[in-house]
Design an enzyme around this catalytic site. Structure first.
Site, mmCIF file in Angstrom:
data_model
loop_
_atom_site.group_PDB
_atom_site.id
_atom_site.type_symbol
_atom_site.label_atom_id
_atom_site.label_comp_id
_atom_site.label_asym_id
_atom_site.label_seq_id
_atom_site.Cartn_x
_atom_site.Cartn_y
_atom_site.Cartn_z
ATOM 1 N N GLU A 8 -2.986 34.385 53.331
ATOM 2 C CA GLU A 8 -2.401 33.373 54.123
ATOM 3 C C GLU A 8 -3.056 33.120 55.336
ATOM 4 O O GLU A 8 -3.516 34.160 56.152
ATOM 5 C CB GLU A 8 -0.790 33.666 54.240
ATOM 6 C CG GLU A 8 -0.248 32.431 55.214
ATOM 7 C CD GLU A 8 1.344 32.401 55.295
ATOM 8 O OE1 GLU A 8 1.895 33.338 54.790
ATOM 9 O OE2 GLU A 8 1.639 31.382 55.576
ATOM 10 N N ASN A 17 -0.596 26.510 56.011
ATOM 11 C CA ASN A 17 0.718 26.065 56.396
ATOM 12 C C ASN A 17 0.773 24.575 56.846
ATOM 13 O O ASN A 17 -0.202 24.231 57.769
ATOM 14 C CB ASN A 17 1.227 26.781 57.318
ATOM 15 C CG ASN A 17 1.747 28.394 56.832
ATOM 16 O OD1 ASN A 17 2.788 28.394 56.048
ATOM 17 N ND2 ASN A 17 0.883 29.216 57.171
ATOM 18 N N GLU A 66 1.053 25.453 51.875
ATOM 19 C CA GLU A 66 2.574 25.989 52.121
ATOM 20 C C GLU A 66 3.617 24.818 52.554
ATOM 21 O O GLU A 66 3.102 24.400 53.965
ATOM 22 C CB GLU A 66 2.519 27.225 52.862
ATOM 23 C CG GLU A 66 1.981 28.329 51.990
ATOM 24 C CD GLU A 66 2.378 29.758 52.289
ATOM 25 O OE1 GLU A 66 2.965 29.727 53.435
ATOM 26 O OE2 GLU A 66 1.811 30.509 51.972
ATOM 27 N N ASP A 114 7.710 27.484 50.989
ATOM 28 C CA ASP A 114 7.669 28.600 51.890
ATOM 29 C C ASP A 114 9.207 28.806 52.531
ATOM 30 O O ASP A 114 10.045 27.758 52.300
ATOM 31 C CB ASP A 114 6.722 28.268 53.106
ATOM 32 C CG ASP A 114 6.298 29.207 54.062
ATOM 33 O OD1 ASP A 114 6.820 30.432 53.527
ATOM 34 O OD2 ASP A 114 5.601 29.130 54.968
ATOM 35 N N GLU A 136 7.816 37.846 51.057
ATOM 36 C CA GLU A 136 7.189 37.987 52.413
ATOM 37 C C GLU A 136 7.828 39.005 53.173
ATOM 38 O O GLU A 136 8.942 39.350 52.934
ATOM 39 C CB GLU A 136 7.382 36.599 53.055
ATOM 40 C CG GLU A 136 6.836 35.587 52.542
ATOM 41 C CD GLU A 136 7.093 34.114 53.411
ATOM 42 O OE1 GLU A 136 5.897 33.862 54.151
ATOM 43 O OE2 GLU A 136 8.041 33.672 53.732
#
Ligand code: C2E
Ligand code: CA
Ligand code: CA
Length: 815
Positions: free
Chosen positions: A600, A658, A690, A720, A776
């Site tokens: 990520e 993101n 995301e 997310d 996460e």
């Protein structure tokens, strides 16, 4: 005890309604018996249910209305799809409704249900029906005031003893109260009694307090008791009369003429009675034809038309009226329970006005009518030279509040009269999460929320205070006569408390409303109304930021803070162009064999003086300053170039990036993403975008367009922070994301409580929807073991690695 006239009329209407209910019951039973042979019977049941869901609520049969709406819904489902499967549900709903009708009609024997309904004519106002209740222990004062008011066409009932207030209201059903503050030496007795009556009775009856004394405390007590006006003795009678007129919106000599057109007798009678009791001259018609034949001699100043009527629709009636040269300018207002957007638009266009959804509560009906008829008279008083849009300049058409320009003028005046111990304050209010209310329940519902807010707020104010709607869901209040910050604060708190009691019924739920408030106090240092309003705005901005306290006073340090934020934004702008933002990469690993499957990309600011800064220090500022698009752009470029490089060593790796809500609103990144995929020849499915639920919800229509475009590009979507948002399940279904990321808070919940059921359910849910489930924020061995047990697919977390720069990643031999 003898019932008051108005109450008798209401009883009679209700009795008639109950009688009709029995008729509907028979019709429903007959229609149901025929559903097997005649499929159209289902439509008939649906139509009756629709009607009852509207009228039931208005006549106070809430449960009946709810059951009817459930039946309507079940019928609609069945009409849309194959009927036989749904018959059981319809039957159940129907039985529910029938027994509810039985309960509702058998309730009180008090009512003589052989009575015909009170005809509207007998409800038509005569001057005598404009009842006022005057409560004062000084008989001379009462005699004098009631004599003058009687001459002006009011009927004044006098009461000497304040303790009899409630009974007197029940007996006389007044349209307004005039109440002395002082009884037998207790300066607050009047307001105290009104206050306790208000608490048990929701009727928004205007109250005029009168007093031989004047002090801030008295005025505050009057305001708290819901007083609309505070007048000093000796009374300025012309002023009282003009206030009465504007409060009740009637001129006894010439009541406004309203025409109601609706094929539903029950609603017609009820709305007619509500408006008659408010002093309007009401005529009614049950069909377009009848309405047209009455126009000539009734000369209505406003026509309220139901859209759905057999024979000739309300819209067609409206068109006919518009074509007629004598009636072309009569204001029209359409209302209906159905929500066909095209029809609503056509109505709104023809009437040049909003479209009102039924059922409409009596207070709201009075409010929409009030703003419109007075606008119409204003037009005519100006010899018709004022066009409707010009008239609208003075009033907000949705709430009928004065517009911003009038508010500014009032604020300017207040500034001129500001002294150290007598000043005004501007409060700016913003409804929390209003866009969510609008998105979830639709704009019409949102409008109703705003109207109700306007109504409740206006009830908190003193006669000289000004309330206005700035735009959308922001309201401005100009409150006069303060001598300390505390008094402003008390006033603000009272407003907030009133608003917190508001409950608006949505189709299947009840919405509570809450607001944030910024307050600016007028002082001699302030140069202009614009500056005062700016200060309130700055304070509101601060109130919205803080999670807890929702009221915030402006102070100078906020301007410093604003300056700091401005400077910071300048730095960020420069840093973006200097390339100081780079991704850190956090590995995402397979839970089965702890191999790295992807990364990520998380933004970092390589600040020349302050070192490496995390997103918490810049993302929200970037969103606010419209800089986030540039960050997304740079992050995509760097992360995808890096992915291409790493894929050459280890094919199959993926890279997550993101998005922010602004990216969804202005999806300029889409073209860039497409170009990058081509440039680096990346398999699109190895790029993961995301998004969070709250980001989707802020504008679902727009979000679904972007999601579709992303799907066309072939990239993968990840949901997310799953579980922290608003309505996980329905969106999950619609988005069809490939990955689900479970928020760290759920693991923390497990480590605190030992309860893993939620986690398990989420993993299963993800798998049922064919998603890869990623946990996460894994920090502990035990967490990893649990995830293994729950058959979660992948994880990321400090247990393996913090987000690292590319070189560090390569140094660890993850690629
Ligand atoms: P997020 O997308 O949920 O990212 C995960 C955050 O959790 C990251 O914080 C990461 O450093 C942190 N984290 C990872 N493992 C652990 C762990 O084991 N324990 C704990 N306590 N935390 C862990 P970071 O980098 O500070 O990012 C915060 C948020 O900022 C991100 O949350 C994301 O919403 C946003 N963000 C980061 N980069 C970007 C970006 O390029 N664009 C946009 N729009 N938002 C970004
Ligand atoms: Ca993320
Ligand atoms: Ca996350």
């Amino acid at each position: 005890m003898e019932k008051p006239e108005n109450q008798k009329k209401m009883d009679s209407l209700t009795a008639h309604y109950k009688k009709n209910l029995l008729g509907y019951k028979t019709q429903l039973q007959e229609a149901w018996a025929e559903t097997q042979n005649i499929p159209e019977s289902l439509h008939l049941i649906r139509n009756i249910a629709h009607r009852l869901s509207g009228s039931g609520a208005v006549f106070g049969f809430a449960e009946l209305s709810q059951r009817a709406s459930q039946l309507e819904w079940a019928c609609e489902q069945a009409i849309e799809s194959a009927p036989p499967e749904y018959n059981a549900t319809i039957f159940e709903r129907l039985q529910d409704l029938l027994s509810c009708i039985e309960r509702s009609t058998g309730m009180d024997e008090d009512v003589d249900d052989t009575n015909e309904p009170a005809s509207i004519n007998s409800l038509a106002p005569s001057a005598e029906s404009i009842n006022l209740l005057l409560v004062d222990d000084d008989p001379d004062f009462s005699a004098q005031v009631s004599q003058v008011l009687n001459e002006r066409g009011y009927q004044v009932h006098c009461l000497e003893d304040i303790t009899g207030l409630e009974q007197a209201i029940a007996r006389h059903q007044p349209l307004a109260l005039i109440v002395d503050m002082d009884f037998y030496g207790d300066q607050f007795a009047g307001s105290a009694h009104v206050f306790s009556w208000r608490r048990t009775d929701g009727t928004p009856l205007p109250v005029f307090f009168v007093s031989a004394f004047d002090s801030f405390e008295l005025r505050l007590a009057a305001a708290r008791a819901g007083g609309n006006h505070f007048l000093s003795k000796p009374l300025d009678i012309p002023n009282l009369i003009s206030l009465l007129h504007s409060e009740l919106d009637l001129a006894p000599s010439e009541p406004y003429r309203i025409m109601l057109v609706d094929d539903d007798d029950d609603l017609l009678n009820l709305y007619g009675s509500v408006l008659s009791q408010a002093g309007y001259n009401v005529s009614t018609a049950t069909s377009a034809k009848q309405a047209l034949s009455m126009l000539e001699y009734k000369q209505p100043e406003l026509i309220i038309i139901d859209v759905y009527m057999p024979d000739c629709s309300g819209l067609d009636l409206g068109k006919i009226i518009r074509q007629h040269e004598d009636h072309a300018t009569i204001p029209l207002l359409f209302m209906s329970a159905a929500a066909d957007t095209d029809v609503q638009l056509a109505c709104a266009r023809l009437a040049d006005d909003e479209f009102v959804s039924k059922p409409i509560e009596p207070w709201r009906l009075r409010m929409v009518v009030k703003s419109r008829v007075s606008r119409g008279r204003l037009l005519r008083a100006q010899g018709g030279t004022l066009t409707a849009p010009e008239a609208a300049i003075h009033h907000d058409p949705l709430t009928s509040l004065p517009t911003l320009s009038r508010f500014r003028i009032a604020a300017e005046k207040a500034l001129q009269h500001t002294t150290q111990d007598h000043f005004s304050a501007v409060m700016k209010l913003d409804v929390r999460d209003f866009h969510t209310i609008n998105n979830v329940h639709g704009n019409f519902f949102g409008d109703r929320v705003l109207q109700q807010l306007a109504w409740e707020l206006s009830r908190c104010l003193n006669s000289t205070d000004v309330l206005s709607r700035e735009n959308g869901d922001e309201f401005l209040v100009l409150s006069h006569g303060h001598d300390s910050r505390d008094s402003v604060s008390r006033f603000a708190k009272q407003m907030i408390q009133t608003l917190e009691t508001i409950k608006v019924d949505a189709a299947r739920s009840i919405i509570a409303v809450s607001v944030d408030m910024g307050i600016a106090i007028a002082s001699t240092n302030i140069k202009s109304a614009a500056q005062l309003l700016d200060h309130a705005d700055t304070a509101l901005f601060r109130a919205k930021k803080s999670a807890g306290a929702s009221v915030c006073f402006f102070d100078e340090s906020m301007l410093d803070d604003e300056k700091r934020r401005f400077n910071r934004a300048q730095c960020i702008r420069q840093a973006l162009s200097d390339g100081q933002f780079t991704p850190a990469y956090q590995p995402i690993l397979s839970i089965d064999d702890t191999t790295v499957v992807g990364f990520e990309a998380l933004a970092r600011w390589q600040h020349p003086d302050e070192g490496v800064l995390g997103p918490g220090t810049f993302i929200s500022l970037m969103e606010e300053q419209d800089l986030i698009k540039e960050l997304t752009h740079q992050m995509l470029a760097q992360a995808l170039a890096q992915l291409a490089c790493w894929q050459s060593r280890q094919p199959g790796l993926y890279m997550s990036v993101n998005l922010s809500a602004i990216d969804i609103q202005q999806p300029t990144f889409l073209a860039h993403l497409e170009a990058l995929l081509a440039e680096h020849k990346l398999p699109p499915e190895s790029v993961v975008i995301e998004i969070t639920e709250s980001l989707l919800l802020s504008d679902w229509e727009q979000a679904s367009v972007v999601i579709k475009a992303l799907r066309n590009l072939g990239v993968c979507l990840a949901l997310d922070d799953f579980g922290t948002g608003y309505s996980s399940l329905s969106y999950l279904h619609r988005i069809q994301a490939g990955k689900l990321k479970i928020d760290r808070s759920f693991l923390q919940h497990w480590s605190h409580t030992g309860d893993s059921r939620l986690l398990q359910a989420m993993v299963q849910l993800g798998h049922t929807m064919n998603m890869t489930v990623i946990a996460e924020g894994i920090e502990e061995r035990e967490e990893l073991d649990l995830l293994h047990q729950l058959q979660c697919d992948q994880y990321q977390g400090f247990i393996t690695a913090k987000p690292l720069v590319a070189k560090e990643i390569e140094g660890q031999h993850w690629v």
